[in-house]
Design a protein around this motif. Structure first.
Motif, mmCIF file in Angstrom:
data_model
loop_
_atom_site.group_PDB
_atom_site.id
_atom_site.type_symbol
_atom_site.label_atom_id
_atom_site.label_comp_id
_atom_site.label_asym_id
_atom_site.label_seq_id
_atom_site.Cartn_x
_atom_site.Cartn_y
_atom_site.Cartn_z
ATOM 1 N N ASP A 28 2.953 45.778 28.278
ATOM 2 C CA ASP A 28 3.001 45.648 29.733
ATOM 3 C C ASP A 28 1.768 44.962 30.297
ATOM 4 O O ASP A 28 1.700 44.714 31.512
ATOM 5 N N LEU A 29 0.785 44.663 29.463
ATOM 6 C CA LEU A 29 -0.399 43.971 29.945
ATOM 7 C C LEU A 29 -0.022 42.567 30.433
ATOM 8 O O LEU A 29 0.904 41.948 29.911
ATOM 9 N N PRO A 30 -0.730 42.039 31.440
ATOM 10 C CA PRO A 30 -0.471 40.664 31.889
ATOM 11 C C PRO A 30 -0.513 39.691 30.725
ATOM 12 O O PRO A 30 -1.458 39.722 29.924
ATOM 13 N N ASN A 31 0.509 38.841 30.632
ATOM 14 C CA ASN A 31 0.527 37.872 29.527
ATOM 15 C C ASN A 31 1.306 36.635 29.915
ATOM 16 O O ASN A 31 2.190 36.674 30.775
ATOM 17 N N ARG B 171 -2.859 37.323 26.422
ATOM 18 C CA ARG B 171 -2.600 38.632 27.015
ATOM 19 C C ARG B 171 -3.934 39.306 27.293
ATOM 20 O O ARG B 171 -4.888 39.181 26.512
ATOM 21 N N GLY B 172 -4.023 40.021 28.420
ATOM 22 C CA GLY B 172 -5.261 40.721 28.738
ATOM 23 C C GLY B 172 -5.069 41.638 29.923
ATOM 24 O O GLY B 172 -3.982 41.722 30.515
ATOM 25 N N LYS B 173 -6.119 42.329 30.306
ATOM 26 C CA LYS B 173 -6.034 43.230 31.453
ATOM 27 C C LYS B 173 -6.015 42.468 32.771
ATOM 28 O O LYS B 173 -5.575 42.997 33.796
ATOM 29 N N SER B 174 -6.478 41.224 32.767
ATOM 30 C CA SER B 174 -6.394 40.354 33.945
ATOM 31 C C SER B 174 -6.084 38.946 33.484
ATOM 32 O O SER B 174 -6.607 38.480 32.461
ATOM 33 N N VAL C 190 -7.882 34.358 30.810
ATOM 34 C CA VAL C 190 -7.525 35.747 30.571
ATOM 35 C C VAL C 190 -8.756 36.517 30.105
ATOM 36 O O VAL C 190 -9.650 35.961 29.453
ATOM 37 N N SER C 191 -8.828 37.785 30.476
ATOM 38 C CA SER C 191 -9.950 38.620 30.059
ATOM 39 C C SER C 191 -9.653 39.252 28.708
ATOM 40 O O SER C 191 -8.506 39.520 28.368
ATOM 41 N N GLY C 192 -10.708 39.486 27.924
ATOM 42 C CA GLY C 192 -10.542 40.125 26.627
ATOM 43 C C GLY C 192 -11.659 39.760 25.683
ATOM 44 O O GLY C 192 -12.605 39.056 26.060
#
Length: 397
Positions: free
Chosen positions: A291-294, A313-316, A345-347
């Motif tokens: 379900d994380l933004p991707n 994919r990441g939290k933002s 993307v963050s990560g």
């Protein structure tokens, strides 16, 4: 972030906003016209502005399936009016089933319904999929050739109802359900081990996210299948509490804005620059991995041409795309587009707004049904490590 919204403060609250430019279909040619001419079919008399005729477009094709193999896809788009087309936008329903006649299948139905005089808009998304695809962890956690192949069965039920508040501004809410069953990798490595992420990554696990959303839409596009002019913005705040069935309590925010800028006032000519961007984030660390933004899993699954599905994919996540659209033939039968997109993307090994991933490409357009402005879209996209062809009905955005 680019936000493209026209001011509406001086408009009466009950006035319907209709875009300035609408396609003049009387001078256009589509594949249906060519078929009528080829097979000597007598045209049916046109309906008047209050008619509620449904305009169908149908396209079967074969394509590669994420995770390997091929699948047969049939894409059907229906455009119709639920009111006088002078003050009511065109509604649409899309149904795109696919199968490889083995263990891969998909039954997705999307709808965007305008009620009479645009007083209400109803947005729906129902899917049942057996969906294999590849994943690369969070951010730049793994290189392009270190992907993990996932498989699971997926059921989605989204339903949002919004009421017009003023002009093109709508406010409402809805219910959102994502249920993934039997999540497993097709490799020896487990998803939890591969990502180091503890939520929604258990071997052979089921994951449910169920909750309510607050939705706001600003829409001045008379036709969402192929916008001829106008603006669009969508804000969704989603809450997934455990008491509604979610495995974990988490929240997300999605905001998108689009602008369709025409370079001509000719109602029979397509010459446009379309721009869109969206920002998608989750507010805590317990959102399930899938379900994380991707990339590619935005509202209409239309982002990331030139990249494989779910490449980032990441939290933002923030995404920006521009597309230049123009006719080739004077009757609108043939056209072309050129596009480019940017993703951050963050990560691990990547920072939001600091590390960017760029895709680009071009495509051909063939007018399938001029009454609903439905095109056959054939796009070739590429990026640093990937390239591919996408075939669809209707514009990508």
């Amino acid at each position: 972030m680019c936000t493209c919204i026209d001011g509406i403060a001086q408009r009466p609250a009950n006035e319907i906003e209709i875009t300035k430019h609408l396609a003049d279909t009387s001078r256009q040619t589509d594949l249906i016209d060519l078929g009528k001419e080829l097979f000597k079919i007598k045209p049916i008399q046109d309906v008047d502005s209050t008619g509620q005729k449904v305009y169908f477009s149908f396209l079967p094709f074969s394509t590669n399936v994420p995770g390997g193999g091929h699948a047969l896809i049939t894409s059907t788009t229906a455009g119709f009016y639920l009111g006088d087309r002078k003050d009511t936008y065109m509604s649409r329903v899309t149904f795109t089933p696919y199968t490889n006649f083995s263990k891969r299948f998909g039954l997705p139905i999307r709808s965007y319904i305008w009620l009479d005089e645009n007083k209400w808009v109803i947005d729906g998304d129902i899917r049942l999929l057996r969906f294999p695809h590849e994943t690369w962890g969070i951010g730049w956690q793994h290189d392009h050739n270190e992907q993990l192949r996932l498989d699971y069965t997926y059921f989605r039920l989204y339903q949002h109802v919004l009421k017009r508040v003023k002009g093109g501004f709508f406010l409402g809410g809805g219910y959102n359900l994502d249920y993934r069953m039997d999540i497993h990798s097709q490799d020896e490595t487990a998803l939890e081990e591969y990502t180091g992420y503890p939520y929604g990554t258990k071997r052979r696990g089921n994951v449910m996210s169920s909750g309510l959303s607050l939705n706001m839409i600003y829409d001045t596009r008379a036709n969402s299948i192929n916008p001829w002019d106008g603006n669009y913005a969508n804000l969704q705040l989603r809450m997934n509490p455990r008491f509604m069935g979610s495995d974990e309590s988490w929240q997300s925010l999605f905001f998108e804005a689009r602008r369709y800028h025409r370079f001509t006032d000719n109602p029979n000519k397509q010459h446009m620059l379309a721009i869109r961007n969206f920002f998608w984030t989750v507010f805590n660390s317990k959102a399930p991995y899938l379900d994380l933004p991707n990339l590619g899993w935005d509202t209409y699954n239309s982002s990331g041409r030139g990249f494989p599905t779910s490449r980032f994919r990441g939290k933002s996540l923030y995404y920006l795309e521009t597309e230049y659209r123009r006719d080739i033939t004077r009757d609108g039968l043939l056209g072309f587009v050129a596009f480019t997109n940017f993703t951050t993307v963050s990560g691990p090994r990547s920072s939001l707004f600091w590390n960017w991933n760029i895709g680009a490409g071009a495509g051909a357009r063939i007018k399938f049904n001029k009454n609903s402005s439905t095109n056959i879209a054939i796009d070739y996209g590429f990026s640093k490590y990937h390239r591919g062809i996408n075939l669809s009905l209707g514009e990508v955005f």
